[in-house]
Design a protein around this motif. Structure first.
Motif, PDB file in Angstrom:
ATOM      1  N   ARG A 112       0.833  -1.205   0.000  1.00  0.00           N
ATOM      2  CA  ARG A 112       0.000   0.000   0.000  1.00  0.00           C
ATOM      3  C   ARG A 112       0.865   1.252   0.000  1.00  0.00           C
ATOM      4  N   TYR A 113       1.955   1.257   0.769  1.00  0.00           N
ATOM      5  CA  TYR A 113       2.849   2.422   0.776  1.00  0.00           C
ATOM      6  C   TYR A 113       3.488   2.626  -0.598  1.00  0.00           C
ATOM      7  N   HIS A 114       3.854   1.546  -1.270  1.00  0.00           N
ATOM      8  CA  HIS A 114       4.378   1.679  -2.638  1.00  0.00           C
ATOM      9  C   HIS A 114       3.314   2.302  -3.543  1.00  0.00           C
ATOM     10  N   GLN A 115       2.074   1.861  -3.410  1.00  0.00           N
ATOM     11  CA  GLN A 115       0.973   2.426  -4.202  1.00  0.00           C
ATOM     12  C   GLN A 115       0.828   3.922  -3.920  1.00  0.00           C
ATOM     13  N   LEU A 116       0.832   4.291  -2.653  1.00  0.00           N
ATOM     14  CA  LEU A 116       0.634   5.690  -2.275  1.00  0.00           C
ATOM     15  C   LEU A 116       1.787   6.590  -2.712  1.00  0.00           C
ATOM     16  N   HIS A 117       2.999   6.098  -2.603  1.00  0.00           N
ATOM     17  CA  HIS A 117       4.182   6.912  -2.901  1.00  0.00           C
ATOM     18  C   HIS A 117       4.557   6.893  -4.381  1.00  0.00           C
ATOM     19  N   GLY A 118       3.841   6.137  -5.174  1.00  0.00           N
ATOM     20  CA  GLY A 118       4.105   6.118  -6.612  1.00  0.00           C
ATOM     21  C   GLY A 118       5.451   5.491  -6.925  1.00  0.00           C
ATOM     22  N   TYR A 119       6.156   6.121  -7.862  1.00  0.00           N
ATOM     23  CA  TYR A 119       7.445   5.583  -8.289  1.00  0.00           C
ATOM     24  C   TYR A 119       8.609   6.433  -7.795  1.00  0.00           C
ATOM     25  N   ALA A 120       8.387   7.146  -6.689  1.00  0.00           N
ATOM     26  CA  ALA A 120       9.481   7.911  -6.078  1.00  0.00           C
ATOM     27  C   ALA A 120      10.546   6.937  -5.584  1.00  0.00           C
ATOM     28  N   VAL A 121      11.765   7.393  -5.528  1.00  0.00           N
ATOM     29  CA  VAL A 121      12.864   6.523  -5.112  1.00  0.00           C
ATOM     30  C   VAL A 121      12.723   6.133  -3.644  1.00  0.00           C
ATOM     31  N   LEU A 122      13.302   4.999  -3.319  1.00  0.00           N
ATOM     32  CA  LEU A 122      13.324   4.527  -1.933  1.00  0.00           C
ATOM     33  C   LEU A 122      14.364   5.305  -1.141  1.00  0.00           C
ATOM     34  N   ASN A 130       4.337  16.928  14.542  1.00  0.00           N
ATOM     35  CA  ASN A 130       3.999  18.360  14.499  1.00  0.00           C
ATOM     36  C   ASN A 130       2.794  18.669  13.617  1.00  0.00           C
ATOM     37  N   GLY A 131       1.822  17.780  13.625  1.00  0.00           N
ATOM     38  CA  GLY A 131       0.600  18.013  12.868  1.00  0.00           C
ATOM     39  C   GLY A 131       0.713  17.768  11.370  1.00  0.00           C
ATOM     40  N   ASN A 132       1.841  17.235  10.920  1.00  0.00           N
ATOM     41  CA  ASN A 132       2.013  16.946   9.495  1.00  0.00           C
ATOM     42  C   ASN A 132       1.070  15.827   9.056  1.00  0.00           C
ATOM     43  N   VAL A 133       0.476  16.014   7.913  1.00  0.00           N
ATOM     44  CA  VAL A 133      -0.371  14.987   7.307  1.00  0.00           C
ATOM     45  C   VAL A 133       0.215  14.703   5.928  1.00  0.00           C
ATOM     46  N   PRO A 134       0.692  13.478   5.697  1.00  0.00           N
ATOM     47  CA  PRO A 134       1.267  13.169   4.383  1.00  0.00           C
ATOM     48  C   PRO A 134       0.240  13.327   3.270  1.00  0.00           C
ATOM     49  N   THR A 135       0.715  13.797   2.135  1.00  0.00           N
ATOM     50  CA  THR A 135      -0.124  13.867   0.941  1.00  0.00           C
ATOM     51  C   THR A 135       0.531  12.998  -0.127  1.00  0.00           C
ATOM     52  N   TYR A 136      -0.294  12.428  -0.954  1.00  0.00           N
ATOM     53  CA  TYR A 136       0.189  11.502  -1.969  1.00  0.00           C
ATOM     54  C   TYR A 136      -0.247  12.026  -3.331  1.00  0.00           C
ATOM     55  N   MET A 137       0.679  12.609  -4.038  1.00  0.00           N
ATOM     56  CA  MET A 137       0.364  13.277  -5.293  1.00  0.00           C
ATOM     57  C   MET A 137       0.556  12.392  -6.528  1.00  0.00           C
ATOM     58  N   ASN A 138       1.296  11.323  -6.403  1.00  0.00           N
ATOM     59  CA  ASN A 138       1.630  10.508  -7.577  1.00  0.00           C
ATOM     60  C   ASN A 138       1.340   9.035  -7.333  1.00  0.00           C
ATOM     61  N   LEU A 139       0.098   8.727  -7.019  1.00  0.00           N
ATOM     62  CA  LEU A 139      -0.280   7.336  -6.794  1.00  0.00           C
ATOM     63  C   LEU A 139       0.073   6.492  -8.010  1.00  0.00           C
ATOM     64  N   ARG A 140       0.425   5.268  -7.787  1.00  0.00           N
ATOM     65  CA  ARG A 140       0.815   4.401  -8.908  1.00  0.00           C
ATOM     66  C   ARG A 140      -0.310   4.189  -9.907  1.00  0.00           C
ATOM     67  N   ASN A 141      -1.541   4.157  -9.447  1.00  0.00           N
ATOM     68  CA  ASN A 141      -2.641   3.920 -10.389  1.00  0.00           C
ATOM     69  C   ASN A 141      -3.156   5.207 -11.019  1.00  0.00           C
ATOM     70  N   MET A 142      -2.467   6.339 -10.792  1.00  0.00           N
ATOM     71  CA  MET A 142      -2.924   7.623 -11.331  1.00  0.00           C
ATOM     72  C   MET A 142      -2.281   7.972 -12.676  1.00  0.00           C
ATOM     73  N   GLY A 143      -1.157   7.362 -13.002  1.00  0.00           N
ATOM     74  CA  GLY A 143      -0.483   7.754 -14.233  1.00  0.00           C
ATOM     75  C   GLY A 143       0.002   6.548 -14.997  1.00  0.00           C
ATOM     76  N   SER A 144       0.697   6.833 -16.046  1.00  0.00           N
ATOM     77  CA  SER A 144       1.240   5.778 -16.887  1.00  0.00           C
ATOM     78  C   SER A 144       2.388   5.081 -16.171  1.00  0.00           C
ATOM     79  N   THR A 145       2.370   3.772 -16.200  1.00  0.00           N
ATOM     80  CA  THR A 145       3.446   2.983 -15.609  1.00  0.00           C
ATOM     81  C   THR A 145       4.180   2.197 -16.677  1.00  0.00           C
ATOM     82  N   ALA A 146       3.987   2.574 -17.936  1.00  0.00           N
ATOM     83  CA  ALA A 146       4.557   1.819 -19.051  1.00  0.00           C
ATOM     84  C   ALA A 146       6.066   1.671 -18.920  1.00  0.00           C
TER      85      ALA A 146
END
Length: 149
Positions: A112-122, A130-146
């Motif tokens: 699930r974390y791989h899905q949420l973080h997209g193809y960003a490097v490890l 401190n009240g931070n809420v992660p945002t996920y801008m590049n989900l794996r199922n949102m763009g081309s993975t060709a």
């Protein structure tokens, strides 16, 4: 641990508690080094996957000897044994293999974390302090993975 001696693939869930000296900085490289040392493993066999920090816990996930890890397909759950290491204090450290259902839950979480973080490097990193809420801008199922297929 037999899996370490036999250099079999497994995943390591590390949990740091506020009383642990590793908690203050929650540095992923230091956590990996301490984890590998506690397991008497070879650091070159470790792959850093994930770090999440919260006000009262830090969680890290590493793979050890996992030659079958495939970054492009890592959003699909992998069936791999999981060990847990709890760094509670400087002297109180618990290590053990997780039972099947708990290991499955951890493997699903990693996918699930791989899905949420997209193809960003490890490693994938989330800071919930401190009240931070992660945002996920590049989900794996949102763009081309060709290019990764």
């Amino acid at each position: 641990m037999d899996v370490v001696k036999e250099r079999k693939a497994f995943r390591i869930l590390v949990i740091l508690y506020p009383q642990s000296p590793l908690f203050a900085n929650s540095d992923i490289n230091t956590i990996r080094q301490q984890t590998v040392a506690r397991l008497n493993a070879i650091e070159a066999d470790a792959r850093t996957l994930f770090l999440a920090t919260w006000p009262h816990r830090t969680i890290a996930v590493f793979d050890l000897c996992n030659k079958n890890y495939n970054f492009a397909q890592a959003h699909q759950p992998e069936d791999i044994p999981v060990a847990a290491i709890h760094f509670q204090t400087n002297d109180k450290i618990k290590i053990g293999m997780l039972p099947g259902l708990k290991a499955c839950e951890i493997n699903n979480d990693v996918a699930r974390y791989h899905q949420l973080h997209g193809y960003a490097v490890l490693p994938m990193v989330e800071d919930h302090r401190n009240g931070n809420v992660p945002t996920y801008m590049n989900l794996r199922n949102m763009g081309s993975t060709a290019e990764y297929a």
